[in-house]
Design a protein around this motif. Structure first.
Motif, short mmCIF file in Angstrom:
data_model
loop_
_atom_site.label_atom_id
_atom_site.label_comp_id
_atom_site.label_asym_id
_atom_site.label_seq_id
_atom_site.Cartn_x
_atom_site.Cartn_y
_atom_site.Cartn_z
N SER A 75 -14.09 13.13 -19.41
CA SER A 75 -12.88 12.79 -18.60
C SER A 75 -13.04 13.79 -17.26
CB SER A 75 -11.83 12.64 -19.27
OG SER A 75 -11.54 11.48 -19.97
N TYR A 76 -13.04 13.53 -16.16
CA TYR A 76 -12.65 14.43 -15.16
C TYR A 76 -11.63 13.95 -14.16
CZ TYR A 76 -17.12 17.08 -16.06
OH TYR A 76 -18.08 17.75 -16.48
N LEU A 77 -10.87 14.87 -13.64
CA LEU A 77 -9.55 14.49 -12.59
C LEU A 77 -10.41 14.58 -11.37
CD1 LEU A 77 -6.63 14.07 -12.50
CD2 LEU A 77 -6.39 16.49 -12.35
N LEU A 78 -10.14 13.33 -10.79
CA LEU A 78 -10.57 13.32 -9.31
C LEU A 78 -9.46 13.80 -8.43
CD1 LEU A 78 -12.77 12.34 -7.34
CD2 LEU A 78 -11.72 9.89 -7.12
N PHE A 79 -9.72 15.16 -8.02
CA PHE A 79 -8.50 15.83 -7.35
C PHE A 79 -9.00 17.15 -6.99
CE2 PHE A 79 -4.30 17.89 -6.90
CZ PHE A 79 -3.53 16.75 -6.36
N PRO A 80 -8.96 17.59 -5.81
CA PRO A 80 -9.33 18.95 -5.29
C PRO A 80 -9.03 19.96 -6.16
CG PRO A 80 -7.89 18.18 -3.71
CD PRO A 80 -7.91 16.98 -4.76
N GLY A 81 -9.66 21.19 -6.27
CA GLY A 81 -9.13 22.49 -7.17
C GLY A 81 -10.40 23.42 -6.87
N ASP A 82 -9.81 24.67 -6.94
CA ASP A 82 -10.67 25.91 -6.68
C ASP A 82 -12.06 25.63 -7.65
OD1 ASP A 82 -9.07 26.79 -4.82
OD2 ASP A 82 -8.12 28.45 -6.19
N ASP A 83 -11.72 25.05 -8.77
CA ASP A 83 -12.93 25.31 -9.87
C ASP A 83 -13.58 23.88 -9.93
OD1 ASP A 83 -10.82 23.96 -10.68
OD2 ASP A 83 -10.86 24.88 -12.68
N ALA A 84 -13.16 22.81 -8.98
CA ALA A 84 -13.93 21.52 -9.01
C ALA A 84 -15.32 21.54 -8.83
CB ALA A 84 -13.26 20.69 -8.00
N LEU A 95 -23.89 11.75 -17.92
CA LEU A 95 -23.29 11.61 -19.05
C LEU A 95 -22.27 10.50 -18.82
CD1 LEU A 95 -21.96 15.34 -19.23
CD2 LEU A 95 -23.45 14.29 -20.91
N PRO A 96 -21.85 10.02 -20.10
CA PRO A 96 -20.73 8.71 -19.99
C PRO A 96 -19.55 9.20 -19.62
CG PRO A 96 -21.72 8.94 -22.32
CD PRO A 96 -22.37 10.23 -21.47
N LEU A 97 -18.93 8.91 -18.31
CA LEU A 97 -17.87 9.55 -17.50
C LEU A 97 -16.68 8.42 -17.61
CD1 LEU A 97 -19.73 11.02 -14.50
CD2 LEU A 97 -18.79 12.20 -16.70
N ARG A 98 -15.66 9.27 -17.42
CA ARG A 98 -14.01 8.59 -17.13
C ARG A 98 -13.68 9.31 -15.83
NH1 ARG A 98 -11.98 9.23 -21.54
NH2 ARG A 98 -12.25 7.18 -22.25
N LEU A 99 -13.54 8.65 -14.91
CA LEU A 99 -12.63 9.34 -13.64
C LEU A 99 -11.48 9.24 -13.89
CD1 LEU A 99 -14.86 8.64 -10.47
CD2 LEU A 99 -14.58 10.74 -12.02
#
Length: 196
Positions: A75-84, A95-99
């Motif tokens: 799972s990845y959060l679709l949101f800006p960030g310094d470590d994105a 990989l099998p992903l979830r946004l």
């Protein structure tokens, strides 16, 4: 008396968008977490995304205690960030992903992260810089800011193939044109200072 609405797209029946909403299959699961203040909004793009993607789920609330973050999908959060990480980097991993996509104003989206520590701890993925929104009815709060639907289309196209999810934008464009027609060209020009 309120106008009758389509039970699926929630638009007034005369402006129903269902004929334009595709049914697209993506390898990537999309979980949209919508702030309650967005549900009644005339331009609810998160609903259009959830209706147009067979692998999307829309949840409404401020607290989400049962996020599916510990299964076989990353799972990845679709949101800006310094470590994105970038979408290109994520696509290369295959990989099998979830946004997980927060839906609301920037302030409301940040509130969702604040109220849901498990959400805030997810690794982040960011959209590329320099994107321009087609959302001519709202002034972007910052350069590169997109509607929820546009962000999902950009992300899925980057992960699964350019152009594969552009059909999701058809009802979005029709929705914008309907709103512009309703306000009239002169009012649109005065308030938004741009041409169709």
């Amino acid at each position: 008396m309120p106008r009758p609405r389509c039970p699926r797209c929630q638009r007034p029946l005369k402006q129903c968008l269902c004929a334009l909403i595709p049914s697209l299959v993506s390898e990537t699961e999309v979980l949209i977490l919508q702030h309650p203040s967005e549900t009644g909004h005339a331009l609810n793009t998160a609903r259009l995304a959830a209706l147009g993607l067979t692998s999307a789920e829309l949840r409404v609330g401020e607290r989400f205690d049962d996020l599916p973050v510990s299964d076989s999908r990353e799972s990845y959060l679709l949101f800006p960030g310094d470590d994105a990480v970038s979408l290109a980097q994520l696509a290369a991993e295959d990989l099998p992903l979830r946004l997980v996509v927060p839906d609301g104003t920037w302030r409301k989206a940040r509130k969702l992260l604040h109220l849901n520590p498990a959400l805030a701890r997810l690794p982040r993925v960011a959209l590329p810089e320099g994107l321009t929104s087609r959302y001519r009815l709202r002034k972007a709060p910052m350069p590169g800011a997109l509607s929820t639907l546009e962000a999902i289309v950009v992300a899925l196209n980057a992960l699964e193939g350019a152009g594969r999810f552009d059909a999701l934008l058809r009802p979005f464009e029709a929705l914008i044109e309907t709103q512009i027609d309703a306000m009239g060209a002169e009012v649109f020009q005065r308030n938004h200072g741009c041409h169709r």
